[in-house]
Design a protein around this motif. Sequence first.
Motif, short mmCIF file in Angstrom:
data_model
loop_
_atom_site.label_atom_id
_atom_site.label_comp_id
_atom_site.label_asym_id
_atom_site.label_seq_id
_atom_site.Cartn_x
_atom_site.Cartn_y
_atom_site.Cartn_z
N ALA A 127 0.84 -1.20 0.00
CA ALA A 127 0.00 0.00 0.00
C ALA A 127 0.88 1.25 0.00
CB ALA A 127 -0.92 0.00 1.22
N ASP A 128 0.83 2.02 -1.07
CA ASP A 128 1.58 3.27 -1.18
C ASP A 128 3.09 3.07 -1.05
OD1 ASP A 128 -0.88 4.55 -1.39
OD2 ASP A 128 -1.01 4.88 0.78
N VAL A 129 3.59 1.93 -1.53
CA VAL A 129 5.03 1.68 -1.54
C VAL A 129 5.61 2.37 -2.77
CG1 VAL A 129 6.81 -0.09 -1.75
CG2 VAL A 129 4.84 -0.48 -0.28
N ARG A 130 6.40 3.41 -2.55
CA ARG A 130 6.80 4.30 -3.64
C ARG A 130 8.22 4.13 -4.12
NH1 ARG A 130 3.73 9.90 -1.74
NH2 ARG A 130 1.63 9.00 -1.69
N ASP A 131 9.04 3.42 -3.38
CA ASP A 131 10.41 3.23 -3.81
C ASP A 131 10.49 2.02 -4.74
OD1 ASP A 131 13.19 1.66 -3.21
OD2 ASP A 131 13.48 3.83 -3.19
N PRO A 132 10.96 2.18 -5.99
CA PRO A 132 10.96 1.06 -6.92
C PRO A 132 11.85 -0.09 -6.48
CG PRO A 132 12.13 2.96 -7.83
CD PRO A 132 11.42 3.44 -6.61
N GLY A 133 12.96 0.23 -5.81
CA GLY A 133 13.82 -0.85 -5.31
C GLY A 133 13.12 -1.69 -4.26
N ASN A 134 12.40 -1.03 -3.35
CA ASN A 134 11.66 -1.77 -2.33
C ASN A 134 10.54 -2.61 -2.95
OD1 ASN A 134 12.94 -1.18 0.11
ND2 ASN A 134 11.84 0.74 0.37
N THR A 137 12.00 -5.60 -4.62
CA THR A 137 12.53 -6.56 -3.66
C THR A 137 11.40 -7.31 -2.95
OG1 THR A 137 14.47 -5.17 -3.33
CG2 THR A 137 14.06 -6.85 -1.68
N VAL A 138 10.29 -6.63 -2.68
CA VAL A 138 9.14 -7.32 -2.09
C VAL A 138 8.62 -8.38 -3.06
CG1 VAL A 138 6.76 -7.09 -1.32
CG2 VAL A 138 8.46 -5.44 -0.57
N ILE A 139 8.55 -8.04 -4.33
CA ILE A 139 8.12 -9.03 -5.33
C ILE A 139 9.08 -10.21 -5.35
CG2 ILE A 139 7.82 -9.41 -7.81
CD1 ILE A 139 6.86 -6.48 -8.00
N ARG A 140 10.37 -9.93 -5.29
CA ARG A 140 11.38 -11.00 -5.27
C ARG A 140 11.23 -11.86 -4.02
NH1 ARG A 140 17.94 -9.89 -5.30
NH2 ARG A 140 18.61 -12.05 -5.59
N SER A 141 11.04 -11.23 -2.86
CA SER A 141 10.88 -11.99 -1.61
C SER A 141 9.61 -12.83 -1.64
CB SER A 141 10.86 -11.03 -0.42
OG SER A 141 12.07 -10.33 -0.30
N ALA A 142 8.53 -12.26 -2.16
CA ALA A 142 7.27 -13.01 -2.26
C ALA A 142 7.45 -14.23 -3.15
CB ALA A 142 6.17 -12.11 -2.81
N ASP A 143 8.15 -14.06 -4.25
CA ASP A 143 8.43 -15.18 -5.14
C ASP A 143 9.26 -16.24 -4.43
OD1 ASP A 143 8.80 -16.75 -7.42
OD2 ASP A 143 10.35 -15.45 -8.26
N ALA A 144 10.31 -15.82 -3.74
CA ALA A 144 11.19 -16.76 -3.05
C ALA A 144 10.46 -17.51 -1.95
CB ALA A 144 12.39 -16.01 -2.46
N ALA A 145 9.52 -16.84 -1.27
CA ALA A 145 8.77 -17.48 -0.18
C ALA A 145 7.65 -18.37 -0.69
CB ALA A 145 8.20 -16.40 0.75
N GLY A 146 7.42 -18.37 -1.99
CA GLY A 146 6.37 -19.21 -2.55
C GLY A 146 5.00 -18.57 -2.54
N ALA A 147 4.93 -17.24 -2.38
CA ALA A 147 3.64 -16.56 -2.42
C ALA A 147 3.01 -16.71 -3.80
CB ALA A 147 3.81 -15.08 -2.08
#
Length: 276
Positions: A127-134, A137-147
């Motif tokens: 929600a309102d995450v505005r930094d492209p790096g963050n 990285t959240v997308i990458r972490s979600a992928d790694a965690a199996g989301a």
Amino acid sequence: MVDDGATRRSGHPPLAAGNTRVKDARRLSRRSERSERRLFLADGPNAVEAALEVPGCVVEVFATPDATERYAALADAAPAWTLVDDRAMAALSDSVTPAGVVGVCRFLDRPLTHLLDPAPALVAICADVRDPGNAGTVIRSADAAGAGAVVLAGSSVDVYNPKTVRASVGSVFHLPVAVVDDAEQAVRAAQAAGLVVLAADGGGDVGLFDAGDLLSRPTAWLFGNEAWGLPAELAALADHRVAIPIHGRAESLNLSTAAALCLYASATAQRRSAPS
């Protein structure tokens, strides 16, 4: 994009930065242009390789001659592979040191209703995450965690921002992403789909590592803005507010680090509770 003969096998000289096709692709660095054409740039071999695994995603790949030899397997798999010189690649790439490969790709996001039917066991809502790096990285972490999905809600950064795509290291091509203007809508849709919404909140009513059975349920994690976190009214919509304990003297955790901890805690709990 039209093939003018500057392909891997043609023997024609690489396209220069002033070439019309290079300029046309370069315009995709602007969000308005991406939205109008529903195309974006994937920078680097990891991103291009992941994009090529999605049927119909890649329109064309621009590459330097050196990169073409280095990534011959990608060149063979691409629907169109166009040679460009170093200056043209520098114009196309968002990297400080370009890897020499940039793909033009079609949009991948899906409607939220499709993404939640049926609902995955684990979802990340930004929600309102505005930094492209963050965000990447959240997308990458979600992928790694199996989301099973990521939702970028409210005034979050464009998922197709070159820095977001690069920070995901290919993960933006691995799991479904939805883009929703209203973060409240995303939360309510997740709840309607049967997901427990857990807000990552430093003032939460339960600690992450004391959450027990709560984490084993089908869950949508709600993450807020880097600077000010979740608005009180949005956090109040969540089923529970969960805090990550700080055992040392650090004031807080970076958003992407906190997201990784929360997603992995849920993924671990869900796997432990799954029937053997």
